[in-house]
Design a protein around this motif. Structure first.
Motif, PDB file in Angstrom:
ATOM      1  N   ILE A 139       0.832  -1.203   0.000  1.00  0.00           N
ATOM      2  CA  ILE A 139       0.000   0.000   0.000  1.00  0.00           C
ATOM      3  C   ILE A 139       0.865   1.252   0.000  1.00  0.00           C
ATOM      4  O   ILE A 139       0.496   2.275  -0.588  1.00  0.00           O
ATOM      5  N   ARG A 140       2.041   1.190   0.614  1.00  0.00           N
ATOM      6  CA  ARG A 140       2.944   2.346   0.634  1.00  0.00           C
ATOM      7  C   ARG A 140       3.427   2.726  -0.761  1.00  0.00           C
ATOM      8  O   ARG A 140       3.941   3.820  -0.967  1.00  0.00           O
ATOM      9  N   LEU A 141       3.268   1.826  -1.725  1.00  0.00           N
ATOM     10  CA  LEU A 141       3.700   2.100  -3.093  1.00  0.00           C
ATOM     11  C   LEU A 141       2.611   2.772  -3.921  1.00  0.00           C
ATOM     12  O   LEU A 141       2.754   2.895  -5.143  1.00  0.00           O
ATOM     13  N   HIS A 142       1.535   3.199  -3.277  1.00  0.00           N
ATOM     14  CA  HIS A 142       0.377   3.701  -4.030  1.00  0.00           C
ATOM     15  C   HIS A 142       0.686   4.955  -4.839  1.00  0.00           C
ATOM     16  O   HIS A 142       0.122   5.170  -5.906  1.00  0.00           O
ATOM     17  N   LYS A 143       1.619   5.786  -4.359  1.00  0.00           N
ATOM     18  CA  LYS A 143       1.966   7.000  -5.084  1.00  0.00           C
ATOM     19  C   LYS A 143       3.120   6.745  -6.042  1.00  0.00           C
ATOM     20  O   LYS A 143       4.031   5.984  -5.751  1.00  0.00           O
ATOM     21  N   THR A 144       3.069   7.424  -7.194  1.00  0.00           N
ATOM     22  CA  THR A 144       4.178   7.346  -8.135  1.00  0.00           C
ATOM     23  C   THR A 144       5.368   8.105  -7.566  1.00  0.00           C
ATOM     24  O   THR A 144       5.213   9.260  -7.142  1.00  0.00           O
ATOM     25  N   PRO A 145       6.567   7.484  -7.498  1.00  0.00           N
ATOM     26  CA  PRO A 145       7.747   8.205  -7.000  1.00  0.00           C
ATOM     27  C   PRO A 145       7.977   9.482  -7.783  1.00  0.00           C
ATOM     28  O   PRO A 145       7.660   9.569  -8.970  1.00  0.00           O
ATOM     29  N   GLU A 146       8.550  10.474  -7.136  1.00  0.00           N
ATOM     30  CA  GLU A 146       8.704  11.795  -7.734  1.00  0.00           C
ATOM     31  C   GLU A 146       9.445  11.738  -9.061  1.00  0.00           C
ATOM     32  O   GLU A 146       9.057  12.356 -10.039  1.00  0.00           O
ATOM     33  N   GLY A 147      10.532  10.961  -9.124  1.00  0.00           N
ATOM     34  CA  GLY A 147      11.299  10.853 -10.362  1.00  0.00           C
ATOM     35  C   GLY A 147      10.473  10.281 -11.490  1.00  0.00           C
ATOM     36  O   GLY A 147      10.509  10.761 -12.622  1.00  0.00           O
ATOM     37  N   ASN A 148       9.685   9.252 -11.171  1.00  0.00           N
ATOM     38  CA  ASN A 148       8.836   8.638 -12.192  1.00  0.00           C
ATOM     39  C   ASN A 148       7.700   9.553 -12.601  1.00  0.00           C
ATOM     40  O   ASN A 148       7.217   9.499 -13.722  1.00  0.00           O
ATOM     41  N   ARG A 149       7.256  10.408 -11.660  1.00  0.00           N
ATOM     42  CA  ARG A 149       6.177  11.332 -11.977  1.00  0.00           C
ATOM     43  C   ARG A 149       6.629  12.323 -13.039  1.00  0.00           C
ATOM     44  O   ARG A 149       5.908  12.657 -13.953  1.00  0.00           O
ATOM     45  N   ARG A 150       7.888  12.760 -12.925  1.00  0.00           N
ATOM     46  CA  ARG A 150       8.419  13.679 -13.935  1.00  0.00           C
ATOM     47  C   ARG A 150       8.533  12.986 -15.281  1.00  0.00           C
ATOM     48  O   ARG A 150       8.239  13.551 -16.321  1.00  0.00           O
ATOM     49  N   GLU A 151       8.964  11.677 -15.249  1.00  0.00           N
ATOM     50  CA  GLU A 151       9.061  10.924 -16.499  1.00  0.00           C
ATOM     51  C   GLU A 151       7.696  10.793 -17.160  1.00  0.00           C
ATOM     52  O   GLU A 151       7.551  10.895 -18.368  1.00  0.00           O
ATOM     53  N   THR A 152       6.662  10.563 -16.336  1.00  0.00           N
ATOM     54  CA  THR A 152       5.315  10.420 -16.865  1.00  0.00           C
ATOM     55  C   THR A 152       4.870  11.704 -17.557  1.00  0.00           C
ATOM     56  O   THR A 152       4.286  11.687 -18.634  1.00  0.00           O
ATOM     57  N   GLN A 153       5.172  12.840 -16.938  1.00  0.00           N
ATOM     58  CA  GLN A 153       4.773  14.111 -17.518  1.00  0.00           C
ATOM     59  C   GLN A 153       5.497  14.369 -18.836  1.00  0.00           C
ATOM     60  O   GLN A 153       4.998  15.059 -19.714  1.00  0.00           O
ATOM     61  N   SER A 162      -1.659   9.351 -15.286  1.00  0.00           N
ATOM     62  CA  SER A 162      -1.678  10.731 -14.800  1.00  0.00           C
ATOM     63  C   SER A 162      -0.411  11.068 -14.038  1.00  0.00           C
ATOM     64  O   SER A 162      -0.085  12.233 -13.840  1.00  0.00           O
ATOM     65  N   GLY A 163       0.313  10.032 -13.603  1.00  0.00           N
ATOM     66  CA  GLY A 163       1.526  10.257 -12.833  1.00  0.00           C
ATOM     67  C   GLY A 163       1.272  10.502 -11.368  1.00  0.00           C
ATOM     68  O   GLY A 163       2.208  10.652 -10.585  1.00  0.00           O
ATOM     69  N   GLN A 164       0.012  10.550 -10.946  1.00  0.00           N
ATOM     70  CA  GLN A 164      -0.314  10.832  -9.555  1.00  0.00           C
ATOM     71  C   GLN A 164      -0.399   9.559  -8.708  1.00  0.00           C
ATOM     72  O   GLN A 164      -0.400   9.616  -7.493  1.00  0.00           O
ATOM     73  N   GLY A 165      -0.482   8.406  -9.362  1.00  0.00           N
ATOM     74  CA  GLY A 165      -0.607   7.166  -8.612  1.00  0.00           C
ATOM     75  C   GLY A 165      -2.034   6.919  -8.161  1.00  0.00           C
ATOM     76  O   GLY A 165      -2.990   7.470  -8.718  1.00  0.00           O
ATOM     77  N   LEU A 166      -2.184   6.109  -7.125  1.00  0.00           N
ATOM     78  CA  LEU A 166      -3.488   5.752  -6.589  1.00  0.00           C
ATOM     79  C   LEU A 166      -3.615   6.246  -5.150  1.00  0.00           C
ATOM     80  O   LEU A 166      -2.623   6.561  -4.503  1.00  0.00           O
ATOM     81  N   THR A 167      -4.828   6.299  -4.669  1.00  0.00           N
ATOM     82  CA  THR A 167      -5.019   6.530  -3.248  1.00  0.00           C
ATOM     83  C   THR A 167      -4.751   5.212  -2.523  1.00  0.00           C
ATOM     84  O   THR A 167      -4.706   4.133  -3.137  1.00  0.00           O
ATOM     85  N   MET A 168      -4.576   5.274  -1.222  1.00  0.00           N
ATOM     86  CA  MET A 168      -4.318   4.057  -0.457  1.00  0.00           C
ATOM     87  C   MET A 168      -5.504   3.096  -0.557  1.00  0.00           C
ATOM     88  O   MET A 168      -5.320   1.876  -0.659  1.00  0.00           O
ATOM     89  N   MET A 169      -6.704   3.647  -0.568  1.00  0.00           N
ATOM     90  CA  MET A 169      -7.891   2.809  -0.683  1.00  0.00           C
ATOM     91  C   MET A 169      -7.954   2.145  -2.057  1.00  0.00           C
ATOM     92  O   MET A 169      -8.290   0.961  -2.172  1.00  0.00           O
ATOM     93  N   GLN A 170      -7.610   2.887  -3.106  1.00  0.00           N
ATOM     94  CA  GLN A 170      -7.599   2.324  -4.451  1.00  0.00           C
ATOM     95  C   GLN A 170      -6.550   1.212  -4.571  1.00  0.00           C
ATOM     96  O   GLN A 170      -6.784   0.180  -5.207  1.00  0.00           O
ATOM     97  N   ALA A 171      -5.390   1.430  -3.940  1.00  0.00           N
ATOM     98  CA  ALA A 171      -4.340   0.411  -3.974  1.00  0.00           C
ATOM     99  C   ALA A 171      -4.804  -0.862  -3.283  1.00  0.00           C
ATOM    100  O   ALA A 171      -4.596  -1.981  -3.794  1.00  0.00           O
ATOM    101  N   GLU A 172      -5.446  -0.713  -2.129  1.00  0.00           N
ATOM    102  CA  GLU A 172      -5.931  -1.882  -1.397  1.00  0.00           C
ATOM    103  C   GLU A 172      -7.008  -2.614  -2.192  1.00  0.00           C
ATOM    104  O   GLU A 172      -7.033  -3.849  -2.241  1.00  0.00           O
ATOM    105  N   THR A 173      -7.891  -1.850  -2.835  1.00  0.00           N
ATOM    106  CA  THR A 173      -8.936  -2.459  -3.657  1.00  0.00           C
ATOM    107  C   THR A 173      -8.336  -3.237  -4.823  1.00  0.00           C
ATOM    108  O   THR A 173      -8.779  -4.341  -5.149  1.00  0.00           O
ATOM    109  N   MET A 174      -7.299  -2.669  -5.451  1.00  0.00           N
ATOM    110  CA  MET A 174      -6.675  -3.358  -6.568  1.00  0.00           C
ATOM    111  C   MET A 174      -5.982  -4.638  -6.107  1.00  0.00           C
ATOM    112  O   MET A 174      -6.061  -5.678  -6.778  1.00  0.00           O
TER     113      MET A 174
END
Length: 341
Positions: A139-153, A162-174
């Motif tokens: 669940i701690r991996l739900h957000k896209t790391p900052e470096g990868n977020r820049r790559e996504t953009q 979107s580069g924003q990742g998921l919420t913790m609830m979305q990660a758990e659901t997945m």
């Protein structure tokens, strides 16, 4: 036996639909399904205990013949822990991660890749081949790391993300969905690992993604094998035992060990001939042995110093290369996280 004199018909189609709905089947799972299909077709009740393994194999064979032209196949492997044979419908040509993109958003696929990176890089080192991840770690991996977020953009990451990742609830659901679909399995201690379906469908992708063959022109380069196979059955191993020599690549499933050593007539590693202690593990038990070492370090300076010397004698961690799209930090960061976890 039902179906011997029948061509491919609606009973076979119903069986295939049941396979698609469940993702995976064992013989025990298939018996009530076939009993219901036979009952509907014959207009009389067929009991689960009437269904034989031969019935099941006949329908698997007929289904494989029908779907082979579409690059699909029903394959099977024994469960690493229970010995039960698990059957799954596998796409024989397409990248399974690409297949999943039809069911999941780009951000969800990106999250899945981060979880797989954690399983096969962060928590899969020379000292501790866990290849599993706790619920909290995942669940701690739900957000896209900052470096990868820049790559996504900049358009270099998963298309449409979107580069924003998921919420913790979305990660758990997945994660729960991946368990329900037969891709992941969750242990009683809360560890996620790859289920038999994933080990069958992702086999080639895992090997190509996480193993690195050394460049023949570089004398100093060394191959890296994060994804290993059982020496006995040749299937991918994520739960079992390993040779006590860290440099040795020999691994054995628990379900393969007894028959293997009985045939070999000696409990020694078939590769390096070291004595097979049975105390060196692959999978969730490797994490348990890590916890014991941490407790030993906390017992006092002498124990901690001895443990430190032992680590120095055994060399450095296995080299790792971060996936350009889905990496979760540098190799050094990953190794430090394992030690600090």
């Amino acid at each position: 036996m039902f179906g011997d004199d029948e061509t491919y018909n609606n009973t076979h189609r119903a069986f295939l639909q049941a396979f698609l709905a469940r993702g995976t089947l064992t013989l025990e799972d298939a018996k009530p399904v076939l009993a219901a299909i036979f009952s509907a077709h014959e207009k009389r009740e067929r009991l689960t205990e009437d269904i034989t393994e031969a019935d099941f194999n006949t329908y698997v064979s007929a289904a494989n013949t029908a779907i082979s032209t579409y690059d699909y196949e029903i394959r099977s492997i024994p469960d690493q822990n229970t010995r039960k044979r698990v059957y799954a419908l596998v796409n024989t040509t397409s990248d399974p991660v690409t297949q999943m993109s039809t069911l999941h958003t780009a951000d969800e696929i990106s999250y899945l890749k981060r979880v797989l990176d954690a399983m096969f890089e962060t928590y899969n080192t020379t000292r501790h081949e866990v290849m599993a991840i706790t619920s909290m770690q995942a669940i701690r991996l739900h957000k896209t790391p900052e470096g990868n977020r820049r790559e996504t953009q900049n358009g270099a990451a998963t298309q449409g993300s979107s580069g924003q990742g998921l919420t913790m609830m979305q990660a758990e659901t997945m994660l729960n969905g991946l368990v329900d679909q037969g891709w992941f399995e969750k242990s009683r201690k809360g560890y996620y690992s790859l289920a038999p379906r994933a080990l069958m469908e992702l086999r080639q992708w895992l090997v190509e993604t996480y193993n690195e063959l050394a460049d023949e022109e570089d004398e100093d380069a060394q191959s890296v094998f994060r994804v290993k196979t059982c020496f006995a059955c040749k299937d991918i191993i994520t739960s079992g035992q390993r040779c006590p020599q860290r440099s040795c690549l020999c691994r054995l499933h628990d379900i393969c060990i007894q028959n293997f050593f009985r045939a070999q007539k000696s409990e020694t590693c078939p590769v390096c001939k070291a004595v097979w202690t049975g105390n060196d593990f692959v999978g969730e038990r490797a994490a348990a042995s890590t916890d014991k070492q941490r407790k030993a370090k906390r017992n006092g300076p002498t124990t901690q110093r001895a443990a430190s010397l032992s680590e120095d004698e055994n060399g450095v961690e296995e080299h790792g290369v971060t996936n350009g799209i889905n990496g979760i930090g540098s190799t050094q960061d990953r190794n430090e996280e394992v030690e600090d976890e």
